[in-house]
Design a protein around this motif. Structure first.
Motif, PDB file in Angstrom:
ATOM      1  N   ILE A  10       0.778  -1.288   0.014  1.00 40.40           N
ATOM      2  CA  ILE A  10       0.036  -0.055  -0.072  1.00 40.40           C
ATOM      3  C   ILE A  10       0.808   1.239   0.006  1.00 40.40           C
ATOM      4  CG2 ILE A  10      -1.740   1.329   1.309  1.00 40.40           C
ATOM      5  CD1 ILE A  10      -2.723  -1.216   2.242  1.00 40.40           C
ATOM      6  N   LEU A  11       1.943   1.344   0.969  1.00 38.53           N
ATOM      7  CA  LEU A  11       2.845   2.462   0.957  1.00 38.53           C
ATOM      8  C   LEU A  11       3.651   2.823  -0.547  1.00 38.53           C
ATOM      9  CD1 LEU A  11       4.468   2.098   4.567  1.00 38.53           C
ATOM     10  CD2 LEU A  11       2.488   3.561   3.773  1.00 38.53           C
ATOM     11  N   LYS A  12       3.928   1.540  -1.047  1.00 34.15           N
ATOM     12  CA  LYS A  12       4.518   1.618  -2.281  1.00 34.15           C
ATOM     13  C   LYS A  12       3.622   2.260  -3.365  1.00 34.15           C
ATOM     14  CE  LYS A  12       7.401  -0.602  -5.925  1.00 34.15           C
ATOM     15  NZ  LYS A  12       7.550   0.622  -6.540  1.00 34.15           N
ATOM     16  N   ALA A  13       2.297   1.867  -3.489  1.00 32.84           N
ATOM     17  CA  ALA A  13       1.379   2.222  -4.412  1.00 32.84           C
ATOM     18  C   ALA A  13       1.186   3.891  -4.188  1.00 32.84           C
ATOM     19  CB  ALA A  13       0.236   1.489  -4.248  1.00 32.84           C
ATOM     20  N   VAL A  14       0.958   4.237  -2.869  1.00 33.75           N
ATOM     21  CA  VAL A  14       0.880   5.578  -2.557  1.00 33.75           C
ATOM     22  C   VAL A  14       2.144   6.428  -3.097  1.00 33.75           C
ATOM     23  CG1 VAL A  14       0.730   7.298  -0.817  1.00 33.75           C
ATOM     24  CG2 VAL A  14      -0.598   5.352  -0.744  1.00 33.75           C
ATOM     25  N   ASP A  15       3.177   5.718  -2.896  1.00 35.33           N
ATOM     26  CA  ASP A  15       4.555   6.591  -3.292  1.00 35.33           C
ATOM     27  C   ASP A  15       4.534   6.794  -4.726  1.00 35.33           C
ATOM     28  OD1 ASP A  15       7.226   7.685  -2.724  1.00 35.33           O
ATOM     29  OD2 ASP A  15       8.095   5.955  -3.523  1.00 35.33           O
ATOM     30  N   ASP A  16       4.135   5.858  -5.450  1.00 39.86           N
ATOM     31  CA  ASP A  16       4.043   6.013  -6.866  1.00 39.86           C
ATOM     32  C   ASP A  16       3.123   6.622  -7.500  1.00 39.86           C
ATOM     33  OD1 ASP A  16       5.992   3.649  -6.998  1.00 39.86           O
ATOM     34  OD2 ASP A  16       4.493   2.009  -7.411  1.00 39.86           O
ATOM     35  N   LEU A  17       2.037   6.633  -6.830  1.00 41.24           N
ATOM     36  CA  LEU A  17       0.915   7.900  -7.242  1.00 41.24           C
ATOM     37  C   LEU A  17       1.501   9.232  -7.051  1.00 41.24           C
ATOM     38  CD1 LEU A  17      -2.204   6.268  -5.985  1.00 41.24           C
ATOM     39  CD2 LEU A  17      -1.412   6.531  -8.229  1.00 41.24           C
ATOM     40  N   GLN A  18       2.117   9.440  -5.837  1.00 40.23           N
ATOM     41  CA  GLN A  18       2.736  10.568  -5.427  1.00 40.23           C
ATOM     42  C   GLN A  18       3.607  11.315  -6.733  1.00 40.23           C
ATOM     43  OE1 GLN A  18       3.921  10.379  -1.584  1.00 40.23           O
ATOM     44  NE2 GLN A  18       2.115  11.067  -0.737  1.00 40.23           N
ATOM     45  N   LYS A  19       4.521  10.163  -7.062  1.00 38.52           N
ATOM     46  CA  LYS A  19       5.738  10.596  -8.168  1.00 38.52           C
ATOM     47  C   LYS A  19       4.846  10.692  -9.565  1.00 38.52           C
ATOM     48  CE  LYS A  19       9.360   7.676  -5.841  1.00 38.52           C
ATOM     49  NZ  LYS A  19      10.106   6.535  -6.208  1.00 38.52           N
ATOM     50  N   ILE A  20       3.955  10.015  -9.864  1.00 34.77           N
ATOM     51  CA  ILE A  20       3.123  10.203 -11.030  1.00 34.77           C
ATOM     52  C   ILE A  20       2.457  11.632 -10.791  1.00 34.77           C
ATOM     53  CG2 ILE A  20       1.121   9.735 -12.518  1.00 34.77           C
ATOM     54  CD1 ILE A  20       1.754   6.969 -11.464  1.00 34.77           C
ATOM     55  N   LYS A  21       1.992  12.204  -9.848  1.00 34.89           N
ATOM     56  CA  LYS A  21       1.425  13.620  -9.604  1.00 34.89           C
ATOM     57  C   LYS A  21       2.584  14.508 -10.035  1.00 34.89           C
ATOM     58  CE  LYS A  21      -1.307  16.252  -6.499  1.00 34.89           C
ATOM     59  NZ  LYS A  21      -2.024  16.194  -4.945  1.00 34.89           N
ATOM     60  N   GLU A  22       3.557  14.206  -9.313  1.00 26.41           N
ATOM     61  CA  GLU A  22       4.666  15.388  -9.227  1.00 26.41           C
ATOM     62  C   GLU A  22       5.040  15.565 -10.823  1.00 26.41           C
ATOM     63  OE1 GLU A  22       7.953  14.164  -6.475  1.00 26.41           O
ATOM     64  OE2 GLU A  22       6.680  14.606  -4.860  1.00 26.41           O
ATOM     65  N   GLU A  23       5.267  14.421 -11.547  1.00 23.53           N
ATOM     66  CA  GLU A  23       5.702  14.489 -12.879  1.00 23.53           C
ATOM     67  C   GLU A  23       4.774  15.176 -13.750  1.00 23.53           C
ATOM     68  OE1 GLU A  23       6.697  10.515 -14.115  1.00 23.53           O
ATOM     69  OE2 GLU A  23       8.115  10.154 -12.777  1.00 23.53           O
ATOM     70  N   ARG A  24       3.506  15.079 -13.469  1.00 22.75           N
ATOM     71  CA  ARG A  24       2.247  15.721 -14.232  1.00 22.75           C
ATOM     72  C   ARG A  24       2.495  17.054 -13.886  1.00 22.75           C
ATOM     73  NH1 ARG A  24      -3.041  11.789 -13.835  1.00 22.75           N
ATOM     74  NH2 ARG A  24      -2.082  10.261 -15.295  1.00 22.75           N
ATOM     75  N   LYS A  25       2.631  17.549 -12.650  1.00 20.27           N
ATOM     76  CA  LYS A  25       2.867  19.077 -12.304  1.00 20.27           C
ATOM     77  C   LYS A  25       4.057  19.737 -13.273  1.00 20.27           C
ATOM     78  CE  LYS A  25       0.748  19.813  -7.716  1.00 20.27           C
ATOM     79  NZ  LYS A  25       1.281  20.012  -6.472  1.00 20.27           N
ATOM     80  N   LYS A  26       5.082  18.907 -13.184  1.00 17.05           N
ATOM     81  CA  LYS A  26       6.322  19.351 -14.003  1.00 17.05           C
ATOM     82  C   LYS A  26       6.014  19.543 -15.361  1.00 17.05           C
ATOM     83  CE  LYS A  26       9.809  17.462 -10.738  1.00 17.05           C
ATOM     84  NZ  LYS A  26      10.822  16.479 -10.462  1.00 17.05           N
ATOM     85  N   ASP A  27       5.121  18.504 -16.102  1.00 18.17           N
ATOM     86  CA  ASP A  27       4.729  18.612 -17.524  1.00 18.17           C
ATOM     87  C   ASP A  27       4.017  19.850 -17.642  1.00 18.17           C
ATOM     88  OD1 ASP A  27       6.594  16.378 -18.020  1.00 18.17           O
ATOM     89  OD2 ASP A  27       4.841  15.010 -17.864  1.00 18.17           O
ATOM     90  N   LEU A  28       2.926  19.946 -16.638  1.00 21.58           N
ATOM     91  CA  LEU A  28       2.076  21.100 -16.951  1.00 21.58           C
ATOM     92  C   LEU A  28       2.677  22.311 -16.858  1.00 21.58           C
ATOM     93  CD1 LEU A  28      -1.050  19.687 -15.148  1.00 21.58           C
ATOM     94  CD2 LEU A  28      -0.855  20.066 -17.704  1.00 21.58           C
ATOM     95  N   SER A  29       3.553  22.634 -15.854  1.00 25.35           N
ATOM     96  CA  SER A  29       4.454  23.889 -15.585  1.00 25.35           C
ATOM     97  C   SER A  29       5.245  24.001 -16.979  1.00 25.35           C
ATOM     98  CB  SER A  29       4.978  23.832 -14.371  1.00 25.35           C
ATOM     99  OG  SER A  29       6.220  23.078 -14.522  1.00 25.35           O
ATOM    100  N   ASN A  30       5.656  23.023 -17.783  1.00 24.45           N
ATOM    101  CA  ASN A  30       6.424  23.298 -18.793  1.00 24.45           C
ATOM    102  C   ASN A  30       5.613  23.889 -19.834  1.00 24.45           C
ATOM    103  OD1 ASN A  30       8.988  22.803 -17.391  1.00 24.45           O
ATOM    104  ND2 ASN A  30       8.874  20.597 -18.059  1.00 24.45           N
ATOM    105  N   LEU A  31       4.554  23.320 -19.919  1.00 26.83           N
ATOM    106  CA  LEU A  31       3.539  23.740 -20.914  1.00 26.83           C
ATOM    107  C   LEU A  31       3.089  25.170 -20.751  1.00 26.83           C
ATOM    108  CD1 LEU A  31       1.463  20.465 -21.707  1.00 26.83           C
ATOM    109  CD2 LEU A  31       3.080  21.520 -22.840  1.00 26.83           C
TER     110      LEU A  31
END
Length: 58
Positions: A10-31
């Motif tokens: 469960i903790l690994k899944a939560v960590d993976d979701l947080q990483k995905i969210k951070e990557e999306r934020k970076k991609d959106l800010s670059n756009l």
């Protein structure tokens, strides 16, 4: 359908979701804020553009 998950899974899944969210934020800010090469634009024109942007925001 009864699935049993360990705390580590469960903790690994939560960590993976947080990483995905951070990557999306970076991609959106670059756009939203693309790097623009302004070396060919005269200084006066850049100043006018900045003033217009500031007046639009303010």
């Amino acid at each position: 359908m009864n699935n049993d998950y360990s705390i580590d899974e469960i903790l690994k899944a939560v960590d993976d979701l947080q990483k995905i969210k951070e990557e999306r934020k970076k991609d959106l800010s670059n756009l939203k804020n693309p790097k623009i090469d302004t070396s060919d634009i005269p200084k006066k024109t850049l100043n006018l553009i900045e003033e217009a942007e500031n007046s639009k925001l303010g």
